[in-house]
Design an enzyme around this catalytic site. Sequence first.
Site: not given
Ligand SMILES: C[S@@+](CC[C@H](N)C(=O)[O-])C[C@H]1O[C@@H](n2cnc3c(N)ncnc32)[C@H](O)[C@@H]1O
Length: 385
Positions: A187, A196
């Site tokens: 997501e 983002e």
């Molecule tokens: C929009 S949130 C979605 C969270 C969860 N999957 C949900 O659907 O409720 C995006 C998540 O991705 C993590 N994230 C973003 N880029 C990332 C990366 N390159 N590697 C690991 N985590 C990442 C962020 O810290 C955040 O917790």
Amino acid sequence: VAFGPEGDLWLELGERQVHASRELLDLVLLLDGERSRAELAASLPAEGASAAAQGILLDQLLGRLAEAGLLASEHDDEEPYFAGYAHPAVHRTMLQDESRTIAFRQALEEVVSPGDVVCDLGAGSGILSLFAAQAGAERVHALEASPLADAVVEIVARNDQSDVIQVHRGLGEDIELGEQVDVLVSEWLGHFVSTEGMWASVAKLRDRSLKPGGAIVPSRVTWYLAPVGPELLEEGPGYWDAPRYGYDLSPLKAEEVSRLQSEVRVILAGALLCPGLPLAELDCTQAGPDEAWIDVELTFRAERDGPLTGFCGWFDAQLSPGVLLDTSPSAPLTHWQQHWFPLPPRPLAEGEELLVRLVIEPSETDERSPSYQLWVNGERTTYPR
Ligand SMILES: C[S@@+](CC[C@H](N)C(=O)[O-])C[C@H]1O[C@@H](n2cnc3c(N)ncnc32)[C@H](O)[C@@H]1O
């Protein structure tokens, strides 16, 4: 450690200092880099406190040290972006968005087959990993770069999924999974898609770790744009055209026009001057890391009289063959709402055409935060975000 004038204790490092308590000093003595979070929490002098309460106390103490700049964490060189995602409130907002969350659950139920290996990039609260496990995955790699990853380990254990879900803390694109996966779910969708800048990580991980023919969720994302009419006249610079409380405040109009910003807000379908047109489509099965930045031209024909007060952007995402997540003004409201590009009002008659070009690119100061340039019949407006 120094004493204050009242005999109180201060912890000092160079110019930085923090008011110290007994717990804080105990914690500092334990911070030798050898101990796990759980060990640190358990050694705090909080008699009879539950593990959860000790965890909260630990977070507070570490937070105070970090705020004072006395704690160098392994994430100091990481972006504030991940610090933002460490806050559960962000995840609450996403989970409270049931249109979003249930759509992802339905998509995973459709796409994951029993025995599949799934990777959840950006696991956040772990919710999509739990859905994938529920859908029958044999193994789920939950990748999360923010400190929330530690809580996800506990969440997975509490929900008896430790045998299935492996949590990896770090940047998803750098983590070695040790195997190829059948399904990659992420997501990654920011406001008006590109905010983002997370798509690049998904594309890199897909190329490295998704089996040929494997499924990616979402599989396609489409941006839409539509001109907005008089319904938002009072919400942008047009507000200053009319006297307010009996006074002419119109000089503020030029001031506002000189610093227009795009805005996340609810825009109702009735405010559009014609149906939205697809701006661009991201084929998530193939698109490269830079392709969530776009430069598109299209022509609208007004279906009723203006004035034109700006443009409304939104997106939809094909999560699986049977599940479309739609954030348009006529779909159930999501936490993404719509994206509003206000303009100084200009006359527009039914049947008139608008030639529009929209460029969405990373801003110069923050590559995760888009800047937008919008040309309407050749006249450009820049929105720093
Ligand atoms: C929009 S949130 C979605 C969270 C969860 N999957 C949900 O659907 O409720 C995006 C998540 O991705 C993590 N994230 C973003 N880029 C990332 C990366 N390159 N590697 C690991 N985590 C990442 C962020 O810290 C955040 O917790």
